[in-house]
Design an enzyme around this catalytic site. Structure first.
Site, PDB file in Angstrom:
ATOM      1  N   GLY A 127       0.830  -1.213   0.000  1.00 17.37           N
ATOM      2  CA  GLY A 127       0.000   0.000   0.000  1.00 17.37           C
ATOM      3  C   GLY A 127       0.858   1.255   0.000  1.00 17.37           C
ATOM      4  O   GLY A 127       0.480   2.283   0.573  1.00 17.37           O
ATOM      5  N   ALA A 128       2.015   1.170  -0.673  1.00 15.93           N
ATOM      6  CA  ALA A 128       3.007   2.256  -0.574  1.00 15.93           C
ATOM      7  C   ALA A 128       2.939   3.260  -1.719  1.00 15.93           C
ATOM      8  O   ALA A 128       3.834   4.076  -1.893  1.00 15.93           O
ATOM      9  CB  ALA A 128       4.411   1.663  -0.475  1.00 15.93           C
ATOM     10  N   ARG A 179       0.867   5.664  -1.855  1.00 18.03           N
ATOM     11  CA  ARG A 179       0.505   6.994  -1.325  1.00 18.03           C
ATOM     12  C   ARG A 179       0.385   6.920   0.203  1.00 18.03           C
ATOM     13  O   ARG A 179       0.532   5.844   0.801  1.00 18.03           O
ATOM     14  CB  ARG A 179      -0.817   7.450  -1.943  1.00 18.03           C
ATOM     15  CG  ARG A 179      -1.992   6.597  -1.505  1.00 18.03           C
ATOM     16  CD  ARG A 179      -3.286   6.983  -2.190  1.00 18.03           C
ATOM     17  NE  ARG A 179      -4.410   6.430  -1.453  1.00 18.03           N
ATOM     18  CZ  ARG A 179      -5.597   6.176  -1.978  1.00 18.03           C
ATOM     19  NH1 ARG A 179      -5.821   6.441  -3.253  1.00 18.03           N
ATOM     20  NH2 ARG A 179      -6.566   5.687  -1.230  1.00 18.03           N
ATOM     21  N   ASP A 232      -2.171  -7.270  -5.724  1.00 15.05           N
ATOM     22  CA  ASP A 232      -3.272  -7.258  -4.761  1.00 15.05           C
ATOM     23  C   ASP A 232      -2.847  -8.162  -3.601  1.00 15.05           C
ATOM     24  O   ASP A 232      -2.681  -9.374  -3.797  1.00 15.05           O
ATOM     25  CB  ASP A 232      -4.534  -7.796  -5.448  1.00 15.05           C
ATOM     26  CG  ASP A 232      -5.726  -7.920  -4.506  1.00 15.05           C
ATOM     27  OD1 ASP A 232      -5.550  -7.770  -3.272  1.00 15.05           O
ATOM     28  OD2 ASP A 232      -6.835  -8.186  -5.003  1.00 15.05           O
ATOM     29  N   VAL A 233      -2.689  -7.590  -2.414  1.00  9.86           N
ATOM     30  CA  VAL A 233      -2.168  -8.372  -1.286  1.00  9.86           C
ATOM     31  C   VAL A 233      -3.116  -9.478  -0.824  1.00  9.86           C
ATOM     32  O   VAL A 233      -2.698 -10.377  -0.090  1.00  9.86           O
ATOM     33  CB  VAL A 233      -1.799  -7.482  -0.074  1.00  9.86           C
ATOM     34  CG1 VAL A 233      -0.671  -6.523  -0.424  1.00  9.86           C
ATOM     35  CG2 VAL A 233      -3.020  -6.742   0.468  1.00  9.86           C
ATOM     36  N   SER A 269      -4.862   0.188  14.101  1.00  8.88           N
ATOM     37  CA  SER A 269      -5.562   1.475  14.145  1.00  8.88           C
ATOM     38  C   SER A 269      -6.183   1.648  15.521  1.00  8.88           C
ATOM     39  O   SER A 269      -6.485   0.661  16.204  1.00  8.88           O
ATOM     40  CB  SER A 269      -6.678   1.486  13.089  1.00  8.88           C
ATOM     41  OG  SER A 269      -7.562   2.575  13.298  1.00  8.88           O
ATOM     42  N   TYR A 309     -13.806  -2.982   9.728  1.00  3.97           N
ATOM     43  CA  TYR A 309     -12.447  -2.426   9.866  1.00  3.97           C
ATOM     44  C   TYR A 309     -11.909  -2.624  11.291  1.00  3.97           C
ATOM     45  O   TYR A 309     -10.746  -2.994  11.478  1.00  3.97           O
ATOM     46  CB  TYR A 309     -12.529  -0.945   9.511  1.00  3.97           C
ATOM     47  CG  TYR A 309     -11.230  -0.176   9.465  1.00  3.97           C
ATOM     48  CD1 TYR A 309     -10.392  -0.255   8.347  1.00  3.97           C
ATOM     49  CD2 TYR A 309     -10.869   0.674  10.507  1.00  3.97           C
ATOM     50  CE1 TYR A 309      -9.216   0.501   8.295  1.00  3.97           C
ATOM     51  CE2 TYR A 309      -9.708   1.424  10.454  1.00  3.97           C
ATOM     52  CZ  TYR A 309      -8.882   1.339   9.343  1.00  3.97           C
ATOM     53  OH  TYR A 309      -7.725   2.085   9.286  1.00  3.97           O
ATOM     54  N   ALA A 310     -12.754  -2.405  12.297  1.00  3.97           N
ATOM     55  CA  ALA A 310     -12.320  -2.582  13.688  1.00  3.97           C
ATOM     56  C   ALA A 310     -11.953  -4.041  13.944  1.00  3.97           C
ATOM     57  O   ALA A 310     -10.953  -4.337  14.618  1.00  3.97           O
ATOM     58  CB  ALA A 310     -13.426  -2.138  14.647  1.00  3.97           C
ATOM     59  N   ALA A 333     -10.916  -6.182  11.689  1.00  4.73           N
ATOM     60  CA  ALA A 333      -9.660  -6.454  10.970  1.00  4.73           C
ATOM     61  C   ALA A 333      -8.468  -5.887  11.740  1.00  4.73           C
ATOM     62  O   ALA A 333      -7.433  -6.555  11.883  1.00  4.73           O
ATOM     63  CB  ALA A 333      -9.729  -5.854   9.567  1.00  4.73           C
ATOM     64  N   LYS A 334      -8.605  -4.661  12.241  1.00  7.76           N
ATOM     65  CA  LYS A 334      -7.475  -4.023  12.918  1.00  7.76           C
ATOM     66  C   LYS A 334      -7.184  -4.662  14.281  1.00  7.76           C
ATOM     67  O   LYS A 334      -6.025  -4.702  14.713  1.00  7.76           O
ATOM     68  CB  LYS A 334      -7.727  -2.521  13.067  1.00  7.76           C
ATOM     69  CG  LYS A 334      -7.731  -1.755  11.736  1.00  7.76           C
ATOM     70  CD  LYS A 334      -6.487  -2.043  10.915  1.00  7.76           C
ATOM     71  CE  LYS A 334      -6.203  -0.971   9.866  1.00  7.76           C
ATOM     72  NZ  LYS A 334      -5.066  -1.370   8.990  1.00  7.76           N
TER      73      LYS A 334
HETATM   74  P1  NAI Z   1      -4.645   5.325   1.711  1.00 11.42           P
HETATM   75  O1  NAI Z   1      -6.026   4.962   1.321  1.00 11.42           O
HETATM   76  O2  NAI Z   1      -4.161   6.713   1.479  1.00 11.42           O
HETATM   77  O3  NAI Z   1      -3.594   4.326   1.034  1.00 11.42           O
HETATM   78  C1  NAI Z   1      -3.799   2.931   1.054  1.00 11.42           C
HETATM   79  C2  NAI Z   1      -3.010   2.310  -0.090  1.00 11.42           C
HETATM   80  O4  NAI Z   1      -3.261   0.887  -0.055  1.00 11.42           O
HETATM   81  C3  NAI Z   1      -3.439   2.806  -1.475  1.00 11.42           C
HETATM   82  O5  NAI Z   1      -2.304   3.182  -2.227  1.00 11.42           O
HETATM   83  C4  NAI Z   1      -4.155   1.590  -2.069  1.00 11.42           C
HETATM   84  O6  NAI Z   1      -4.027   1.508  -3.490  1.00 11.42           O
HETATM   85  C5  NAI Z   1      -3.445   0.444  -1.371  1.00 11.42           C
HETATM   86  N1  NAI Z   1      -4.244  -0.789  -1.394  1.00 11.42           N
HETATM   87  C6  NAI Z   1      -5.558  -0.924  -1.100  1.00 11.42           C
HETATM   88  N2  NAI Z   1      -5.939  -2.189  -1.273  1.00 11.42           N
HETATM   89  C7  NAI Z   1      -4.849  -2.883  -1.685  1.00 11.42           C
HETATM   90  C8  NAI Z   1      -4.624  -4.234  -2.023  1.00 11.42           C
HETATM   91  N3  NAI Z   1      -5.609  -5.156  -1.997  1.00 11.42           N
HETATM   92  N4  NAI Z   1      -3.371  -4.610  -2.408  1.00 11.42           N
HETATM   93  C9  NAI Z   1      -2.371  -3.702  -2.461  1.00 11.42           C
HETATM   94  N5  NAI Z   1      -2.528  -2.409  -2.137  1.00 11.42           N
HETATM   95  C10 NAI Z   1      -3.761  -1.994  -1.759  1.00 11.42           C
HETATM   96  O7  NAI Z   1      -4.544   4.924   3.274  1.00 11.42           O
HETATM   97  P2  NAI Z   1      -3.616   5.481   4.470  1.00 11.42           P
HETATM   98  O8  NAI Z   1      -4.393   6.482   5.217  1.00 11.42           O
HETATM   99  O9  NAI Z   1      -2.255   5.787   3.985  1.00 11.42           O
HETATM  100  O10 NAI Z   1      -3.577   4.158   5.394  1.00 11.42           O
HETATM  101  C11 NAI Z   1      -2.519   3.207   5.374  1.00 11.42           C
HETATM  102  C12 NAI Z   1      -2.776   2.169   6.464  1.00 11.42           C
HETATM  103  O11 NAI Z   1      -2.879   2.819   7.732  1.00 11.42           O
HETATM  104  C13 NAI Z   1      -4.072   1.389   6.269  1.00 11.42           C
HETATM  105  O12 NAI Z   1      -3.881   0.051   6.688  1.00 11.42           O
HETATM  106  C14 NAI Z   1      -5.029   2.113   7.204  1.00 11.42           C
HETATM  107  O13 NAI Z   1      -6.086   1.267   7.587  1.00 11.42           O
HETATM  108  C15 NAI Z   1      -4.099   2.468   8.338  1.00 11.42           C
HETATM  109  N6  NAI Z   1      -4.590   3.570   9.175  1.00 11.42           N
HETATM  110  C16 NAI Z   1      -4.820   4.825   8.640  1.00 11.42           C
HETATM  111  C17 NAI Z   1      -5.289   5.843   9.453  1.00 11.42           C
HETATM  112  C18 NAI Z   1      -5.574   7.227   8.946  1.00 11.42           C
HETATM  113  O14 NAI Z   1      -6.069   8.063   9.718  1.00 11.42           O
HETATM  114  N7  NAI Z   1      -5.274   7.552   7.692  1.00 11.42           N
HETATM  115  C19 NAI Z   1      -5.555   5.613  10.894  1.00 11.42           C
HETATM  116  C20 NAI Z   1      -5.261   4.279  11.330  1.00 11.42           C
HETATM  117  C21 NAI Z   1      -4.797   3.307  10.488  1.00 11.42           C
END
Ligand code: NAI
Length: 249
Positions: free
Chosen positions: A9-10, A12, A59-60, A138, A150-151, A153-154
């Protein structure tokens, strides 16, 4: 020491910041994401800064894609011994409105994805006698309205983390979880949109509830992940670190 890291998920947000941070720490980084072209931008930024990176579309939640991604990271950068399971999605809804697909997709990406990636990467870690796994949990693991999927899963990721720590410790592998609070990314932007609140107002409202008086940034999380991945953190395992600008957990 230079290692090879995989960050899922890197493309962005938190994952991209973590990939950049691990590269700055001296590691080669496989930037894994569903969005291969945006993953390419993260990898290009790392290379422009003098680091080594490769972008891999995967896709993970797909076992074959995970196996291929880990094999490619190993071929192009060397055996991956650092894994950050960060890929994630939201499908929020109150329980009575939550569709089965919304439940299944969220569990598949977060939990099945972390399981598949960890299972594939541990082979390299056990061979090396050294490894680091960091899972993105989270504050929602503590319970959050509209996020039953989501809760779950986390919270599940926290149980996975502790079990990986127990099983893999003897091979020099640690497993820890970082549990962010409110972080300014596209994920929270989408939540604001869904609620019909301008993002700036959403951020200001969230900041008011946070003891340090601001929302988190992706680099705040990357710094915590970097610590868990460091050589010096080898005696820290099975922990959940809430990074939320105040006490949680
Ligand atoms: P984001 O939505 O900006 O980025 C998530 C990335 O994961 C995207 O680039 C997306 O394409 C990728 N992704 C989604 N499904 C995928 C899959 N099946 N295979 C490969 N890549 C996939 O999310 P953000 O905010 O950067 O979050 C990153 C992590 O941190 C997530 O696990 C999120 O649940 C967790 N998190 C985020 C919080 C927040 O406030 N933003 C708070 C707590 C946890």
């Amino acid at each position: 020491m230079t290692r090879t890291a995989i960050v899922t998920g890197a493309a962005r947000g938190i994952g991209a910041a973590t990939a950049r941070r691990l590269a700055a720490d001296g590691h080669a980084v496989a930037v894994v994401d569903l969005d291969e072209s945006q993953a390419g931008a993260t990898a290009a930024a790392i290379e422009a800064g003098g680091g080594r990176a490769v972008a891999i579309g995967a896709d993970v939640s797909d076992a074959d894609a995970v196996a291929a991604a880990v094999a490619r990271a190993a071929d192009e950068l060397g055996a991956p011994t650092i894994l950050v399971n960060n890929a994630g999605i939201l499908r929020d809804n109150l329980l009575f409105k939550m569709a089965e697909a919304d439940w299944d997709q969220v569990i598949a990406v977060h939990l099945r994805g972390a399981f598949l990636m960890s299972r594939a990467v541990q082979a390299h870690q056990v061979d090396a006698g050294w490894g680091r796994i960091v899972n993105l949990s989270s504050t929602s693991a503590l319970g959050n309205r509209g996020q039953a999927n989501y809760a779950a899963a986390k919270a599940g990721l926290q149980g996975l983390t502790k079990t990986l720590a127990i099983e893999l410790g003897r091979y020099g592998v640690t497993a820890n979880a970082v549990a962010p609070g409110f972080i300014e990314t596209d994920m929270t932007r989408a939540t604001a949109e869904r609620m019909g609140v301008p993002f700036e107002a959403f951020l200001a409202g969230a900041a008011k509830e946070i003891p340090v008086g601001r929302v988190g940034q992706p680099d705040d999380i990357a710094a915590a992940v970097s610590f868990f991945c460091s050589e010096g953190a080898g005696f820290v395992s099975g922990q959940v670190l809430y990074v939320a600008g105040g006490p949680r957990g």
